[in-house]
Design an enzyme around this catalytic site. Structure first.
Site, PDB file in Angstrom:
ATOM      1  N   ARG A   1      83.845  12.533 -35.717  1.00  0.00           N
ATOM      2  CA  ARG A   1      83.002  13.481 -34.984  1.00  0.00           C
ATOM      3  C   ARG A   1      83.837  14.413 -34.114  1.00  0.00           C
ATOM      4  O   ARG A   1      83.505  15.579 -33.924  1.00  0.00           O
ATOM      5  CB  ARG A   1      81.976  12.728 -34.127  1.00  0.00           C
ATOM      6  CG  ARG A   1      80.799  12.207 -34.959  1.00  0.00           C
ATOM      7  CD  ARG A   1      80.099  11.062 -34.293  1.00  0.00           C
ATOM      8  NE  ARG A   1      78.873  10.649 -34.956  1.00  0.00           N
ATOM      9  CZ  ARG A   1      78.823   9.884 -36.055  1.00  0.00           C
ATOM     10  NH1 ARG A   1      79.950   9.479 -36.635  1.00  0.00           N
ATOM     11  NH2 ARG A   1      77.665   9.538 -36.588  1.00  0.00           N
TER      12      ARG A   1
ATOM     13  N   GLY B   1      81.872   8.591 -46.564  1.00  0.00           N
ATOM     14  CA  GLY B   1      80.469   9.001 -46.553  1.00  0.00           C
ATOM     15  C   GLY B   1      80.179   9.908 -45.363  1.00  0.00           C
ATOM     16  O   GLY B   1      79.487  10.914 -45.491  1.00  0.00           O
TER      17      GLY B   1
ATOM     18  N   ASP C   1      77.328  -1.878 -40.427  1.00  0.00           N
ATOM     19  CA  ASP C   1      78.632  -2.153 -41.050  1.00  0.00           C
ATOM     20  C   ASP C   1      79.076  -3.604 -40.859  1.00  0.00           C
ATOM     21  O   ASP C   1      80.021  -4.053 -41.497  1.00  0.00           O
ATOM     22  CB  ASP C   1      79.697  -1.210 -40.484  1.00  0.00           C
ATOM     23  CG  ASP C   1      79.476   0.212 -40.959  1.00  0.00           C
ATOM     24  OD1 ASP C   1      78.844   0.386 -42.020  1.00  0.00           O
ATOM     25  OD2 ASP C   1      79.912   1.158 -40.280  1.00  0.00           O
TER      26      ASP C   1
ATOM     27  N   LYS D   1      76.421   1.505 -49.623  1.00  0.00           N
ATOM     28  CA  LYS D   1      77.687   1.730 -48.896  1.00  0.00           C
ATOM     29  C   LYS D   1      78.830   1.915 -49.883  1.00  0.00           C
ATOM     30  O   LYS D   1      78.587   2.150 -51.061  1.00  0.00           O
ATOM     31  CB  LYS D   1      77.948   0.546 -47.970  1.00  0.00           C
ATOM     32  CG  LYS D   1      76.898   0.389 -46.898  1.00  0.00           C
ATOM     33  CD  LYS D   1      76.971   1.543 -45.932  1.00  0.00           C
ATOM     34  CE  LYS D   1      75.805   1.532 -44.969  1.00  0.00           C
ATOM     35  NZ  LYS D   1      75.716   2.745 -44.193  1.00  0.00           N
TER      36      LYS D   1
ATOM     37  N   ARG E   1      77.078  -3.747 -51.008  1.00  0.00           N
ATOM     38  CA  ARG E   1      77.605  -4.837 -50.163  1.00  0.00           C
ATOM     39  C   ARG E   1      76.727  -6.085 -50.139  1.00  0.00           C
ATOM     40  O   ARG E   1      77.245  -7.195 -50.002  1.00  0.00           O
ATOM     41  CB  ARG E   1      77.815  -4.347 -48.724  1.00  0.00           C
ATOM     42  CG  ARG E   1      79.043  -3.475 -48.607  1.00  0.00           C
ATOM     43  CD  ARG E   1      79.334  -3.083 -47.174  1.00  0.00           C
ATOM     44  NE  ARG E   1      80.509  -2.220 -47.152  1.00  0.00           N
ATOM     45  CZ  ARG E   1      80.784  -1.340 -46.216  1.00  0.00           C
ATOM     46  NH1 ARG E   1      79.957  -1.192 -45.196  1.00  0.00           N
ATOM     47  NH2 ARG E   1      81.875  -0.607 -46.276  1.00  0.00           N
TER      48      ARG E   1
HETATM   49  C1  S3P Z   1      78.361   6.024 -39.858  1.00  0.00           C
HETATM   50  C2  S3P Z   1      77.086   5.609 -40.111  1.00  0.00           C
HETATM   51  C3  S3P Z   1      76.756   4.480 -40.990  1.00  0.00           C
HETATM   52  C4  S3P Z   1      77.965   3.588 -41.215  1.00  0.00           C
HETATM   53  C5  S3P Z   1      79.206   4.350 -41.511  1.00  0.00           C
HETATM   54  C6  S3P Z   1      79.530   5.321 -40.405  1.00  0.00           C
HETATM   55  C7  S3P Z   1      78.575   7.198 -38.992  1.00  0.00           C
HETATM   56  O1  S3P Z   1      76.332   4.973 -42.251  1.00  0.00           O
HETATM   57  O2  S3P Z   1      77.684   2.686 -42.258  1.00  0.00           O
HETATM   58  O3  S3P Z   1      80.290   3.462 -41.691  1.00  0.00           O
HETATM   59  O4  S3P Z   1      79.729   7.463 -38.606  1.00  0.00           O
HETATM   60  O5  S3P Z   1      77.594   7.851 -38.668  1.00  0.00           O
HETATM   61  P1  S3P Z   1      74.818   5.374 -42.566  1.00  0.00           P
HETATM   62  O6  S3P Z   1      74.509   6.573 -41.795  1.00  0.00           O
HETATM   63  O7  S3P Z   1      74.778   5.642 -44.048  1.00  0.00           O
HETATM   64  O8  S3P Z   1      73.999   4.184 -42.191  1.00  0.00           O
END
Ligand code: S3P
Length: 452
Positions: free
Chosen positions: A30, A98, A328, A355, A359
């Site tokens: 971020r 992701g 997570d 994920k 998982r």
């Molecule tokens: C994250 C949100 C989560 C998490 C990922 C990091 C983030 O994913 O599993 O490791 O930084 O906003 P999701 O938004 O798909 O739940």
């Protein structure tokens, strides 16, 4: 990166130590996004230097942002909103991340060039409708191979005249909420995101944006939901950040300590944002001896030390609403439940299947493989019949991780706490989130071999 496996042949001996885990991954990613959109020179220390974060730096540099590391500080020269240099047909590689993929699509949704966004084999299987649908509403256009259940690679053409966002976040995804907050910054007027209390997700984007510029974002709390309002097209100034340790990384060490005999560990300066502490709540309810100490606030986030002691765990009937706050860490909780006294049950875990690997299914396989009885239903809920006396009797177990960093680390914790001979495949994936994981394990006395 070359593939390697790890073999653990021995339980870890008792330990009493104090460690630091590296910076929080969500906050680090971020930072590069918000600092690139801010106006002026931002600085950050404590940034996680892992695969996913480097992919983010590469992506932002490709969009014309100057990013330099000097000593331990990451400098970002932002030129304000709408300042990214986009050209038709450039392509952005999100590799395994992701968060990066959902965020980059979000910020590109207000740029009218046609840009290719893609990832590695794992990321290219993950669902993207969840971010494409709301971005289409603001005017972005996506070209993908499949028309339903869309995935990467895709071409995005953003809107020159975006309209504001009004979104109800029903999945409980921090990535979607964070992405839409970033997209809102490029839209005119006040955008809103409604977040339901039983699907709350990490709020680092809200906190970091508020820290950079309190006037842009407001979060109003109602009985059943939070309403996030974002003032768009309003430039904000650069900021200086200090990132705390990653609770998700800390949680591997928390579990290792809980499951080992006569051991204690202090993990210092961890980000203790309540929206990240679902696992802490669950483990404490299971009888885990975990305390939070030296709590203070730093750059809008709660930071402190986590002290853990070996514990005898009991089973849990886990409520559905806590899952998004431990998203997570759920695989680790499943491992904890396997050695707890009694039958544990977990509902509403379907998101785990989306994920870096499926998982929930893979953890189920791993537990069955080592002799734990489970009942998996609809790829959404699981019952785990805990066995505190499980003994692996020096047998050899080969754990498949499907190139998922968190599953590799779980496999190693499993070997260190249960004994047996555990071969964990594809451990090179660990660099995506926690490059010094093995070194820290060694500091605690863990013995393992690397097989190339
Ligand atoms: C994250 C949100 C989560 C998490 C990922 C990091 C983030 O994913 O599993 O490791 O930084 O906003 P999701 O938004 O798909 O739940």
């Amino acid at each position: 990166m070359k593939s390697f496996s790890i073999i653990v042949k021995k339980k870890i001996n008792k330990f009493n130590k104090s460690i630091f885990v590296p910076g929080d991954k969500s906050c680090s990613i971020r930072y590069f996004f918000l600092a690139s959109l801010a106006y002026g020179l931002s600085t950050a220390t404590g940034i996680l230097e892992s695969g996913d974060v480097f992919s983010t730096v590469k992506a932002m540099r490709k969009l014309g942002v100057r990013i330099v590391k000097k000593n331990n500080t990451w400098l970002v020269w932002g030129n304000g909103l709408n300042s990214l240099t986009t050209r038709d047909n450039i392509s952005i590689d999100c590799e395994n991340s992701g968060t990066l993929s959902r965020f980059i699509l979000s910020i590109l949704s207000t740029y009218p060039q046609r840009i290719k966004v893609y990832g590695d084999r794992s990321l290219n299987k993950r669902p993207m409708d969840r971010i494409m649908n709301p971005l289409e509403k603001l005017g972005a256009f996506f070209q993908t191979k499949k028309k339903v259940k869309r995935t990467l690679p895709c071409y995005i053409t953003g809107s020159e005249m975006p309209i504001k966002i009004d979104h109800e976040e029903k999945i409980g995804s921090g990535q979607i909420k964070g992405g839409l907050i970033l997209a809102s910054l490029g839209c005119p007027g006040i955008s809103t995101i409604k977040e339901f209390k039983n699907k709350q997700s990490r709020n680092h984007t809200e906190k970091m944006l508020k820290f950079a510029e309190p006037e842009i974002i407001k979060v109003k709390k109602f009985k059943n939901y939070n309403l996030i309002s974002i003032k768009g097209q309003k430039d904000f100034k650069a900021f200086n950040l200090n990132v705390g340790g990653d609770f998700s990384s800390a949680s591997f060490f928390i579990l290792l300590t809980l499951l080992s005999k006569n051991s204690q560990l202090k993990i210092k300066s961890v980000n203790l944002n309540p929206t990240r502490l679902g696992a802490l709540k669950i483990l404490k309810k299971m009888g885990g001896k975990i305390t939070l100490q030296n709590i203070k606030f730093q750059c809008g986030e709660r930071i402190g030390d986590v002290a853990v002691k070996s514990s005898n765990l009991k089973s849990i009937n886990c409520s559905a609403s806590i899952v998004s706050l431990a998203i997570d860490e759920m695989p680790l909780i499943f491992l904890a439940a396997s050695f707890a006294n009694g039958i544990s049950s977990f509902k509403a875990c379907g998101e785990l299947e989306k994920k870096e690997s499926p998982r929930l299914s893979l953890m189920n396989k791993m537990l069955i493989q080592i002799g734990i009885r489970t009942k998996l239903k609809d790829r959404d809920s699981i019952k785990i019949y805990g066995n505190p006396n499980l003994n692996l009797n020096n047998k050899i177990y080969r754990i498949k991780t499907s190139y998922d960093h968190r599953l590799s680390m779980i496999g190693i914790v499993l070997g260190l706490t249960l004994g047996g001979k555990i071969i964990v495949e594809d451990c090179h994936s660990i660099v995506t989130s926690f490059p010094n994981f093995l070194n820290l394990m060694k500091q605690l006395g863990a013995k393992y071999e690397i097989i190339k």
